[in-house]
Design an enzyme around this catalytic site. Structure first.
Site, PDB file in Angstrom:
ATOM      1  CE  LYS A  51      -3.798  -2.487   2.087  1.00 22.05           C
ATOM      2  NZ  LYS A  51      -4.507  -2.974   3.251  1.00 22.05           N
ATOM      3  CD  GLN A  95      -3.444  -4.680   6.237  1.00 17.86           C
ATOM      4  OE1 GLN A  95      -3.572  -3.649   5.601  1.00 17.86           O
ATOM      5  NE2 GLN A  95      -3.832  -5.840   5.764  1.00 17.86           N
ATOM      6  CG  ASP A 118      -9.831  -0.664   4.488  1.00 16.49           C
ATOM      7  OD1 ASP A 118      -9.438  -1.077   3.385  1.00 16.49           O
ATOM      8  OD2 ASP A 118      -9.215  -0.838   5.552  1.00 16.49           O
TER       9      ASP A 118
HETATM   10  N1  GUN Z   1      -6.809  -7.255   5.789  1.00 15.51           N
HETATM   11  C1  GUN Z   1      -7.054  -8.011   4.714  1.00 15.51           C
HETATM   12  N2  GUN Z   1      -7.629  -7.274   3.746  1.00 15.51           N
HETATM   13  C2  GUN Z   1      -7.734  -6.015   4.236  1.00 15.51           C
HETATM   14  C3  GUN Z   1      -8.236  -4.802   3.692  1.00 15.51           C
HETATM   15  O1  GUN Z   1      -8.732  -4.727   2.564  1.00 15.51           O
HETATM   16  N3  GUN Z   1      -8.153  -3.718   4.508  1.00 15.51           N
HETATM   17  C4  GUN Z   1      -7.646  -3.788   5.770  1.00 15.51           C
HETATM   18  N4  GUN Z   1      -7.635  -2.675   6.492  1.00 15.51           N
HETATM   19  N5  GUN Z   1      -7.172  -4.896   6.295  1.00 15.51           N
HETATM   20  C5  GUN Z   1      -7.219  -6.005   5.520  1.00 15.51           C
END
Ligand code: GUN
Length: 283
Positions: A51, A95, A118
């Protein structure tokens, strides 16, 4: 046909990068994405690194805040509170998963709805299910973009979604329904699952089980979208929920792992960050 998430993601990011240049001139600053990582789970570290890399590539200001797994729930909620108030921060992403002593529910709800890149905040989720304007969750949005890119007709088709998580299964089903597919929502223990999946024109799999979908479960000419990210127990390499080599023969289009939904999730995150930024600078 193999649908490359990597190349579609690159196209999307190119568009975002051009937007960043334009908006920076217009509004005097670039979008700022803050990613919070708690603990050192290797998969999470890798996702967060991806990211940050993509944010860098499109020209965002990006901050990764790392906190030890022992951080208290109160400390993380306070941190989110500060970022919510910070006018220089457009998007906040925590995350997941979080250590057990921290409530993911509370953390997600604490993020300001306007900075929820998200699309996980309960108000964003409610807006999605009520057909109101909302931030679309990144992976489901990426799945639809992959189908569109491959020229797969969605309206009137039978879509089968395996997996019912808040992050993927449920919102993917909703987005397909909104595109007028007939959607069957099921899970890894659905009775006679192969009978259900064989009838699918579009099969989306998000259960986290290496090579769970075998060739006999795929109908001739189906579009297969593999959202799984697993380690192959034999080779230790990354693999999806779909036995790619075997199912490729049956499918008309199929996504690889890696290089399918993963890069698309991040590209959609970049788009969502621009959306949050535009709301913020318009205030
Ligand atoms: N963990 C696995 N996929 C995601 C996601 O799309 N966003 C976040 N914040 N955590 C994750």
């Amino acid at each position: 046909m193999i649908i490359s998430g990597t190349s579609l993601a690159a196209e999307i990011k190119k568009g975002v990068a051009a937007d960043v240049v334009k908006y920076k001139e217009q509004y005097g600053r670039e979008p700022h994405l803050v990613v919070i990582l708690v603990g050192e789970d290797p998969a999470s570290v890798s996702y967060v690194t991806g990211k940050a890399k993509d944010s860098e590539e499109v020209g965002f200001k990006n901050t990764t805040i790392r906190r030890p797994a022992e951080i208290t729930e109160e400390e993380i909620l306070n941190l989110i509170g500060e970022l919510n108030e910070d006018k220089g921060v457009d998007g906040i992403l925590v995350q997941l998963p979080l250590p057990k002593h921290i409530s993911e529910e509370k953390v997600i709800a604490a993020i300001s709805k306007e900075k929820d890149v998200d699309g996980f905040h309960p108000l964003n989720v409610a807006a999605l299910w009520q057909k109101q304007e909302c931030i679309l969750p990144c992976t489901p949005k990426g799945v639809i973009k992959l189908l569109d890119k491959a020229g797969v007709e969605i309206a009137g088709k039978k879509a089968v979604v395996i997996g019912r998580s808040n992050i993927v299964g449920l919102p993917v089903s909703k987005l397909l329904l909104d595109r007028n597919a007939t959607v069957t929502m099921c899970h890894s223990r659905t009775k006679n699952l192969a009978e259900v999946t064989r009838k699918a024109d579009i099969l989306v799999v998000a259960i986290g089980r290496p090579k769970f979908i075998t060739a006999d479960m795929v109908g001739e000419g189906a579009a297969v979208i593999d959202v799984g990210v697993n380690r192959d127990p034999e080779t230790g390499k990354l693999c999806g929920d779909v036995d790619f080599a075997a199912c490729q023969e049956k499918a008309s289009v199929i996504t690889p792992v890696p290089g399918g939904c993963g890069p698309m999730t991040r590209a959609c995150l970049m788009e969502n960050t621009i959306e949050c930024y535009l709301n913020q600078v318009a205030k």
